[in-house]
Design a protein around this motif. Structure first.
Motif, PDB file in Angstrom:
ATOM      1  N   HIS A  13      21.488  52.555  21.926  1.00  0.00           N
ATOM      2  CA  HIS A  13      21.828  52.645  20.430  1.00  0.00           C
ATOM      3  C   HIS A  13      22.447  51.024  20.251  1.00  0.00           C
ATOM      4  O   HIS A  13      22.102  50.475  19.272  1.00  0.00           O
ATOM      5  CB  HIS A  13      22.775  53.475  19.967  1.00  0.00           C
ATOM      6  CG  HIS A  13      23.193  53.510  18.521  1.00  0.00           C
ATOM      7  ND1 HIS A  13      24.445  53.504  18.115  1.00  0.00           N
ATOM      8  CD2 HIS A  13      22.511  53.393  17.510  1.00  0.00           C
ATOM      9  CE1 HIS A  13      24.656  53.445  16.870  1.00  0.00           C
ATOM     10  NE2 HIS A  13      23.402  53.018  16.297  1.00  0.00           N
ATOM     11  N   GLU A  14      23.214  50.805  21.205  1.00  0.00           N
ATOM     12  CA  GLU A  14      24.189  49.307  21.068  1.00  0.00           C
ATOM     13  C   GLU A  14      23.062  48.170  21.135  1.00  0.00           C
ATOM     14  O   GLU A  14      23.219  47.376  20.265  1.00  0.00           O
ATOM     15  CB  GLU A  14      25.213  49.240  22.012  1.00  0.00           C
ATOM     16  CG  GLU A  14      25.873  47.985  22.084  1.00  0.00           C
ATOM     17  CD  GLU A  14      26.942  47.849  23.365  1.00  0.00           C
ATOM     18  OE1 GLU A  14      27.368  46.872  23.675  1.00  0.00           O
ATOM     19  OE2 GLU A  14      27.210  48.988  23.767  1.00  0.00           O
ATOM     20  N   ILE A  15      21.991  48.511  22.114  1.00  0.00           N
ATOM     21  CA  ILE A  15      21.162  47.268  22.212  1.00  0.00           C
ATOM     22  C   ILE A  15      19.987  47.136  21.141  1.00  0.00           C
ATOM     23  O   ILE A  15      20.130  46.121  20.609  1.00  0.00           O
ATOM     24  CB  ILE A  15      20.307  47.530  23.677  1.00  0.00           C
ATOM     25  CG1 ILE A  15      21.154  47.472  25.179  1.00  0.00           C
ATOM     26  CG2 ILE A  15      19.090  46.618  23.681  1.00  0.00           C
ATOM     27  CD1 ILE A  15      20.440  47.745  26.029  1.00  0.00           C
ATOM     28  N   ILE A  16      19.763  48.537  20.700  1.00  0.00           N
ATOM     29  CA  ILE A  16      18.860  48.180  19.464  1.00  0.00           C
ATOM     30  C   ILE A  16      19.313  47.753  18.226  1.00  0.00           C
ATOM     31  O   ILE A  16      18.911  46.882  17.624  1.00  0.00           O
ATOM     32  CB  ILE A  16      18.291  49.882  19.099  1.00  0.00           C
ATOM     33  CG1 ILE A  16      17.271  50.213  20.368  1.00  0.00           C
ATOM     34  CG2 ILE A  16      17.718  49.644  17.875  1.00  0.00           C
ATOM     35  CD1 ILE A  16      16.241  49.679  20.676  1.00  0.00           C
ATOM     36  N   SER A  17      20.721  48.038  17.937  1.00  0.00           N
ATOM     37  CA  SER A  17      21.593  47.776  16.743  1.00  0.00           C
ATOM     38  C   SER A  17      21.729  45.907  16.901  1.00  0.00           C
ATOM     39  O   SER A  17      21.736  45.378  15.867  1.00  0.00           O
ATOM     40  CB  SER A  17      23.163  48.259  16.927  1.00  0.00           C
ATOM     41  OG  SER A  17      22.882  49.596  16.673  1.00  0.00           O
ATOM     42  N   MET A  18      21.895  45.549  18.240  1.00  0.00           N
ATOM     43  CA  MET A  18      22.338  44.170  18.342  1.00  0.00           C
ATOM     44  C   MET A  18      20.862  43.310  18.477  1.00  0.00           C
ATOM     45  O   MET A  18      20.958  42.419  17.918  1.00  0.00           O
ATOM     46  CB  MET A  18      23.181  43.886  19.699  1.00  0.00           C
ATOM     47  CG  MET A  18      24.388  44.497  19.799  1.00  0.00           C
ATOM     48  SD  MET A  18      25.377  44.259  21.279  1.00  0.00           S
ATOM     49  CE  MET A  18      25.100  42.396  21.214  1.00  0.00           C
TER      50      MET A  18
END
Length: 203
Positions: free
Chosen positions: A179-184
């Motif tokens: 989730h963190e990677i996709i958000s960034m």
């Protein structure tokens, strides 16, 4: 065939709720996990499965599609009827079921009322031999990611999670890292998603 019911709880029993839908009360058999969450007059929505027998029509209710799918699979196992299948679902979480089958620990199933040692061993053996647990894990992974990301997960997200799980990383941590990677990074390719995932999970 009734696939879903939405309405108000008009009655709670030991193994069922009566759902009032537009003035019509439907008796829906549910696990203890569902029943304990509601009071009379609460709004309720259930995914349902109708079981038709020669002299009876029963509706069974579930909180998730995973529970419903697992319920239907349990019915294919000798010695497991609809009421017992619902009891199994109420007695163990999906994670506990997956762990019990993977480690061949039938003691978790014997804690459930109505499940003896022989049936517990059969449950473990049949769930493992039919490779249903792998399917259950895939469904659960998709659901977990969807809860965090908030949308239907893309195939590459599921593929990345599958790789990271096979590498031995923690399931919950994987969900949050993806989730963190996709958000960034937004539209990142699969290879890069896996590389960043490994980097963050190994930090």
């Amino acid at each position: 065939m009734i696939g879903r019911l939405s309405g108000k709880v008009s009655e709670l029993g030991s193994d069922y709720v009566v759902v009032d839908v537009g003035g019509v009360g439907y008796i829906v058999f549910c696990s203890s996990k569902i029943i304990c969450k509601y009071n009379v007059n609460d709004e309720i929505e259930l995914i349902t499965q109708t079981i038709v027998k020669e002299n009876d029509i029963s509706i069974f209710g579930f909180a998730t599609n995973i529970d419903k799918e697992f319920f239907n699979h349990l019915l294919t196992i000798q010695g497991v009827g609809a009421k017992l299948a619902q009891t199994v679902i109420g007695g163990l979480t999906i994670d506990e079921i997956i762990e019990a089958v993977q480690t061949e620990d039938d003691s978790k199933f014997t804690r459930i009322n109505g499940v003896g040692p022989k049936l517990a061993a059969r449950l473990v053996n049949e769930l493992k031999s039919k490779k249903f647990i792998s399917k259950l894990q895939m469904i659960k992974s998709k659901t977990d990611i969807e809860k965090i990301v908030g949308v239907e997960p893309m195939p590459k997200i599921l593929d990345a999670k599958s790789v990271l799980v096979n590498l031995g990383y923690n399931n919950i941590k994987i969900n949050h890292v993806i989730h963190e990677i996709i958000s960034m990074h937004g539209d990142i390719d699969l290879e890069e998603l896996i590389k960043l995932g490994i980097k963050k999970l190994s930090a």
